[in-house]
Design an enzyme around this catalytic site. Structure first.
Site, PDB file in Angstrom:
ATOM      1  N   THR A  38      12.059 -13.796 -13.844  1.00 13.85           N
ATOM      2  CA  THR A  38      10.873 -14.651 -13.766  1.00 13.85           C
ATOM      3  C   THR A  38      11.083 -15.937 -14.557  1.00 13.85           C
ATOM      4  OG1 THR A  38       9.429 -12.722 -13.531  1.00 13.85           O
ATOM      5  CG2 THR A  38       8.393 -14.780 -14.228  1.00 13.85           C
ATOM      6  N   ARG A  92      18.412 -26.167   4.023  1.00 17.03           N
ATOM      7  CA  ARG A  92      19.523 -25.903   3.095  1.00 17.03           C
ATOM      8  C   ARG A  92      20.554 -24.970   3.706  1.00 17.03           C
ATOM      9  NH1 ARG A  92      19.056 -21.862  -0.606  1.00 17.03           N
ATOM     10  NH2 ARG A  92      16.783 -22.025  -0.423  1.00 17.03           N
ATOM     11  N   ASN A 133      13.115  -7.977 -14.611  1.00 19.24           N
ATOM     12  CA  ASN A 133      12.058  -8.767 -13.990  1.00 19.24           C
ATOM     13  C   ASN A 133      11.608  -9.906 -14.900  1.00 19.24           C
ATOM     14  OD1 ASN A 133      10.164  -9.037 -11.694  1.00 19.24           O
ATOM     15  ND2 ASN A 133       8.614  -8.639 -13.248  1.00 19.24           N
ATOM     16  N   ARG A 184      22.474  -4.907  -1.380  1.00 26.30           N
ATOM     17  CA  ARG A 184      23.324  -5.631  -2.326  1.00 26.30           C
ATOM     18  C   ARG A 184      22.958  -5.176  -3.730  1.00 26.30           C
ATOM     19  NH1 ARG A 184      21.763  -9.316   1.470  1.00 26.30           N
ATOM     20  NH2 ARG A 184      20.074 -10.163   0.174  1.00 26.30           N
ATOM     21  N   HIS A 239      18.927  -5.370  -4.084  1.00 29.53           N
ATOM     22  CA  HIS A 239      18.288  -5.965  -2.910  1.00 29.53           C
ATOM     23  C   HIS A 239      18.514  -5.091  -1.677  1.00 29.53           C
ATOM     24  CE1 HIS A 239      18.030 -10.415  -4.409  1.00 29.53           C
ATOM     25  NE2 HIS A 239      17.715  -9.545  -5.339  1.00 29.53           N
ATOM     26  N   VAL A 269       0.832  -1.207   0.000  1.00 30.62           N
ATOM     27  CA  VAL A 269       0.000   0.000   0.000  1.00 30.62           C
ATOM     28  C   VAL A 269       0.865   1.256   0.000  1.00 30.62           C
ATOM     29  CG1 VAL A 269      -1.615   1.370   1.380  1.00 30.62           C
ATOM     30  CG2 VAL A 269      -2.008  -1.077   1.087  1.00 30.62           C
ATOM     31  N   LYS A 270       1.909   1.266   0.805  1.00 33.38           N
ATOM     32  CA  LYS A 270       2.757   2.454   0.918  1.00 33.38           C
ATOM     33  C   LYS A 270       3.506   2.755  -0.374  1.00 33.38           C
ATOM     34  CE  LYS A 270       3.328   2.411   5.921  1.00 33.38           C
ATOM     35  NZ  LYS A 270       4.239   2.408   7.074  1.00 33.38           N
ATOM     36  N   GLU A 288      12.570  -8.214   2.786  1.00 30.48           N
ATOM     37  CA  GLU A 288      13.491  -7.983   1.673  1.00 30.48           C
ATOM     38  C   GLU A 288      12.758  -7.248   0.559  1.00 30.48           C
ATOM     39  OE1 GLU A 288      16.742 -10.703  -0.418  1.00 30.48           O
ATOM     40  OE2 GLU A 288      14.749 -11.091  -1.239  1.00 30.48           O
TER      41      GLU A 288
END
Length: 209
Positions: free
Chosen positions: A152, A58, A148, A105, A120, A21-22, A139
């Site tokens: 993906t 992991r 993107n 990062r 990131h 929302v922000k 994150e």
């Protein structure tokens, strides 16, 4: 972990909802003023229980430190039109007083060996629950539309190959990642023209209503 996962994940669900929302409101504030928004769109998710358990195994993360050692239980992705927009969003996040940047990062200028590019940020964010306030980690990934799209596709392929890509697939991924970044660089050269065209389009669209 012998506790109620729904109760554990609820604060993260609320954090993702609030952050979406922000950042969407931030985008709208630029558009309302007739300015270019560095934010194209925003999505978010909370890790599934299976995904959390797999990562715990992991990364050898014990249950008593999961809230501090697993930084991406709450995840926000901010997608931008141009590479410059990424760093504008980074600056905007640093300027906010409702979240604290703990770690950054830059995989935009320093791509991963696979070709992956993104920026990131790990933030500390406070949610307010019936029992009081709670700080948690989230994150934020910031990338262009081209980055993107590539990420993906790579994420989908990773489900099939579990990170162990055949050599030809690995090379093609690296090649397409560089092609995507060259597209971003070329688009940056005509950024002013694109933004001016968008303003004209938006104004004319408003007249049609």
């Amino acid at each position: 972990m012998n506790f109620d996962w729904d109760t554990f994940l609820w604060p993260y669900t609320e954090a993702v909802r609030e952050l979406k929302v922000k950042f969407r409101s931030l985008r709208q504030s630029f558009l309302t003023k007739g300015e270019h928004s560095p934010i194209e769109f925003v999505v978010g998710r909370v890790k599934t229980v299976d995904s959390i358990k797999e990562k715990m195994k992991r990364r050898v993360i014990s249950s008593d430190v999961i809230e501090t050692d697993m930084q991406d239980i709450a995840g926000i992705r901010i997608v931008c039109q141009f590479v410059d927009d990424i760093y504008k969003v980074v600056d905007l996040i640093h300027e906010r007083d409702d979240m604290e940047v703990l770690e950054e990062r830059d995989y935009v200028q320093n791509a991963k060996p696979s070709g992956y590019r993104s920026y990131h940020m790990v933030i500390s964010y406070t949610v307010y629950l019936p029992e009081g306030s709670k700080k948690l980690l989230a994150e934020i990934q910031i990338r262009t539309l081209a980055m993107n799209f590539w990420a993906t596709v790579e994420h989908t392929l990773n489900y099939k190959y579990q990170g162990s890509y055949p050599e030809d697939i690995s090379q093609r991924l690296k090649s397409t990642a560089e092609t995507a970044y060259k597209l971003d660089e070329e688009m940056s050269l005509i950024k002013d023209e694109v933004q001016e065209a968008q303003k004209v389009f938006t104004k004319n669209k408003g007249k049609e209503k």
